[in-house]
Write an enzyme that holds these catalytic residues in place. Structure first.
Site, PDB file in Angstrom:
ATOM      1  N   LYS A 105      -9.369 -12.691  -9.677  1.00  0.00           N
ATOM      2  CA  LYS A 105     -10.406 -12.876  -8.653  1.00  0.00           C
ATOM      3  C   LYS A 105     -11.480 -11.777  -8.769  1.00  0.00           C
ATOM      4  CE  LYS A 105      -9.644 -11.351  -4.505  1.00  0.00           C
ATOM      5  NZ  LYS A 105     -10.002 -10.917  -3.202  1.00  0.00           N
ATOM      6  N   LYS A 117     -13.902  -6.663  -4.676  1.00  0.00           N
ATOM      7  CA  LYS A 117     -14.820  -5.576  -4.341  1.00  0.00           C
ATOM      8  C   LYS A 117     -14.254  -4.216  -4.713  1.00  0.00           C
ATOM      9  CE  LYS A 117     -14.375  -4.856   0.666  1.00  0.00           C
ATOM     10  NZ  LYS A 117     -13.265  -5.065   1.438  1.00  0.00           N
ATOM     11  N   LYS A 119       0.816  -1.217   0.000  1.00  0.00           N
ATOM     12  CA  LYS A 119       0.000   0.000   0.000  1.00  0.00           C
ATOM     13  C   LYS A 119       0.844   1.259   0.000  1.00  0.00           C
ATOM     14  CE  LYS A 119      -4.370  -1.784   1.314  1.00  0.00           C
ATOM     15  NZ  LYS A 119      -5.575  -1.726   2.111  1.00  0.00           N
TER      16      LYS A 119
HETATM   17  P1  ATP Z   1     -10.003  -6.393  -2.491  1.00  0.00           P
HETATM   18  O1  ATP Z   1     -10.725  -5.156  -2.842  1.00  0.00           O
HETATM   19  O2  ATP Z   1      -8.753  -6.143  -1.700  1.00  0.00           O
HETATM   20  O3  ATP Z   1      -9.823  -7.302  -3.674  1.00  0.00           O
HETATM   21  P2  ATP Z   1     -11.756  -8.448  -1.634  1.00  0.00           P
HETATM   22  O4  ATP Z   1     -12.677  -8.303  -2.794  1.00  0.00           O
HETATM   23  O5  ATP Z   1     -10.840  -9.629  -1.589  1.00  0.00           O
HETATM   24  O6  ATP Z   1     -10.950  -7.110  -1.450  1.00  0.00           O
HETATM   25  P3  ATP Z   1     -12.200  -8.698   1.181  1.00  0.00           P
HETATM   26  O7  ATP Z   1     -13.040  -7.810   2.027  1.00  0.00           O
HETATM   27  O8  ATP Z   1     -10.726  -8.627   1.330  1.00  0.00           O
HETATM   28  O9  ATP Z   1     -12.635  -8.450  -0.324  1.00  0.00           O
HETATM   29  O10 ATP Z   1     -12.677 -10.194   1.372  1.00  0.00           O
HETATM   30  C1  ATP Z   1     -13.472 -10.622   2.436  1.00  0.00           C
HETATM   31  C2  ATP Z   1     -13.502 -12.137   2.437  1.00  0.00           C
HETATM   32  O11 ATP Z   1     -14.129 -12.632   1.257  1.00  0.00           O
HETATM   33  C3  ATP Z   1     -12.119 -12.801   2.478  1.00  0.00           C
HETATM   34  O12 ATP Z   1     -12.170 -13.884   3.371  1.00  0.00           O
HETATM   35  C4  ATP Z   1     -11.888 -13.281   1.069  1.00  0.00           C
HETATM   36  O13 ATP Z   1     -11.113 -14.447   1.036  1.00  0.00           O
HETATM   37  C5  ATP Z   1     -13.307 -13.550   0.581  1.00  0.00           C
HETATM   38  N1  ATP Z   1     -13.392 -13.252  -0.863  1.00  0.00           N
HETATM   39  C6  ATP Z   1     -13.269 -12.039  -1.441  1.00  0.00           C
HETATM   40  N2  ATP Z   1     -13.396 -12.134  -2.775  1.00  0.00           N
HETATM   41  C7  ATP Z   1     -13.601 -13.437  -3.053  1.00  0.00           C
HETATM   42  C8  ATP Z   1     -13.796 -14.191  -4.269  1.00  0.00           C
HETATM   43  N3  ATP Z   1     -13.793 -13.601  -5.451  1.00  0.00           N
HETATM   44  N4  ATP Z   1     -13.995 -15.511  -4.177  1.00  0.00           N
HETATM   45  C9  ATP Z   1     -14.024 -16.135  -2.964  1.00  0.00           C
HETATM   46  N5  ATP Z   1     -13.826 -15.500  -1.796  1.00  0.00           N
HETATM   47  C10 ATP Z   1     -13.621 -14.168  -1.832  1.00  0.00           C
END
Ligand code: ATP
Ligand code: LTN
Length: 336
Positions: A199, A202, A117
């Site tokens: 992946k 969010k 970051k």
């Molecule tokens: P980022 O914006 O950093 O990519 P993120 O989408 O991974 O964030 P987090 O809030 O970090 O979201 O994730 C919350 C939980 O959901 C974590 O346990 C993560 O492993 C799970 N998770 C997030 N995205 C996925 C996905 N595409 N498939 C399966 N599990 C997910």
């Protein structure tokens, strides 16, 4: 009766909760509440953490309520839960300072999240980005958490939390519970709908890459129908050669809580369009009730009450813990 054990976790109010975070994160979380039904859960919206990088006031306010309402709407139970907003409990900031006095800069500089970051920060690196894991340790140690459910990426922060707890225990006698992380076994990883080797995330700028939990039915339909697949029209699970299609199959399987082979055998004689249409209907059936409950909750008195009650219970414990640590350290006047 044995003292009730605590489970603590924070959720950062950023990004858009989507079907990936739901299937891989929220749903696990809700299962934990059943597995650990005799524990008390302290779950908070980590808004102090969200201001380490610039965020708009309006967005922060909106996301704080949105996230809490979405977790509740997804099925988080209130019986053994205190849900609250981190910044409404001053003890988090006070404990953060106390713990900073027992944490080395070298330890913080080694954190991979900080390294990532800080490289991306455009106008200088806020010192809170470096001390972020200390605040996280404060969040956890304030409540003597036995377990902390987190994703794999938070393992290093949990190790640091354990080190800080042990360091203080060595110096002042047993004071903090040393928490264990609860890292879910990797379930289905839901991939981006536009670039299925990445992946579903969010924070992806491209809204078309995901189905959000707050998307209306017509948008869900659009996202799935236009999800990237391939031009060889046979339905089989082959993430390497057919990543887009395999992602849709995996998503379907995760929704139905069955193995992917069950979905493949159901669709192997059918075409992509039928699969996409059925998946859309299944997704809508899952998301629509969550969305509806969300709308009832988000601006409700009920949510206010949940935050008030959760905050009250958390505050009492947190203030007591801070006062005790100050006493141990020798801060202020001796308590009678
Ligand atoms: P980022 O914006 O950093 O990519 P993120 O989408 O991974 O964030 P987090 O809030 O970090 O979201 O994730 C919350 C939980 O959901 C974590 O346990 C993560 O492993 C799970 N998770 C997030 N995205 C996925 C996905 N595409 N498939 C399966 N599990 C997910
Ligand atoms: N850093 C975590 C959010 C978080 C947290 C916590 C998780 C803040 N404080 C305390 C567990 C316990 C994240 O980015 N997911």
């Amino acid at each position: 009766m044995p003292k009730q054990k605590h489970i603590v976790s924070g959720i950062q109010p950023t990004g858009s909760l989507n079907i990936g975070t739901y299937l891989g994160g929220i749903r696990n979380f809700i299962r934990l509440q059943e597995t650990y039904a005799d524990h008390h859960f302290f779950i908070f919206i980590a808004d102090f953490h969200s201001i380490t990088l610039p965020i708009e006031k309006k967005v922060l306010r909106k996301k704080t309520k949105e996230l809490a309402a979405l977790y509740l709407a997804s099925g988080l139970k209130q019986e053994n839960l205190s849900l609250f907003i981190q910044s409404e409990i001053a003890a988090h900031a006070e404990m953060n300072y106390l713990l900073q006095c027992f944490t080395y800069v070298g330890e913080l500089e080694r954190m991979t999240q900080y390294k990532d970051k800080s490289q991306k920060a455009s106008e200088g690196i806020p010192s809170s980005l470096l001390t972020y894991p200390v605040l996280q340790a404060a969040d956890i140690l304030l409540y003597d958490a036995a377990y902390v459910p987190v994703g794999e990426d938070q393992k290093q922060h949990l190790e640091l939390t354990r080190d800080i707890a042990r360091r203080i225990n060595n110096r002042y006698g047993e004071f903090f519970a040393v928490p264990e992380p609860l890292i879910p076994e990797v379930g289905a990883r839901i991939m981006s709908l536009t670039d299925p080797v990445k992946k579903m995330s969010k924070s992806d700028q491209n809204e078309k890459s995901r189905v959000n939990l707050l998307d209306p039915d017509n948008i869900i339909r659009k996202r799935i129908m236009s999800a990237v697949t391939d031009s060889e029209p046979t339905i089989r699970f082959d993430p390497l050669n057919k990543p887009g299609l395999s992602n849709l199959l995996a998503m379907f399987a995760a929704l139905e809580e069955v193995g992917v082979e069950t979905i493949v055998s159901r669709y192997e004689d059918k075409d992509y369009k039928t699969l996409k249409e059925d998946l859309t209907e299944r997704l809508i059936a899952e998301i629509a009730p969550i969305r509806e409950r969300y709308h009832e909750l988000v601006d409700s008195e009920e949510l206010e009450r949940i935050f008030d009650e959760g905050g009250k219970r958390a505050r009492t414990l947190a203030e007591r813990k801070v006062a005790k640590l100050k006493e141990k350290i020798g801060l202020g006047r001796k308590r009678k």
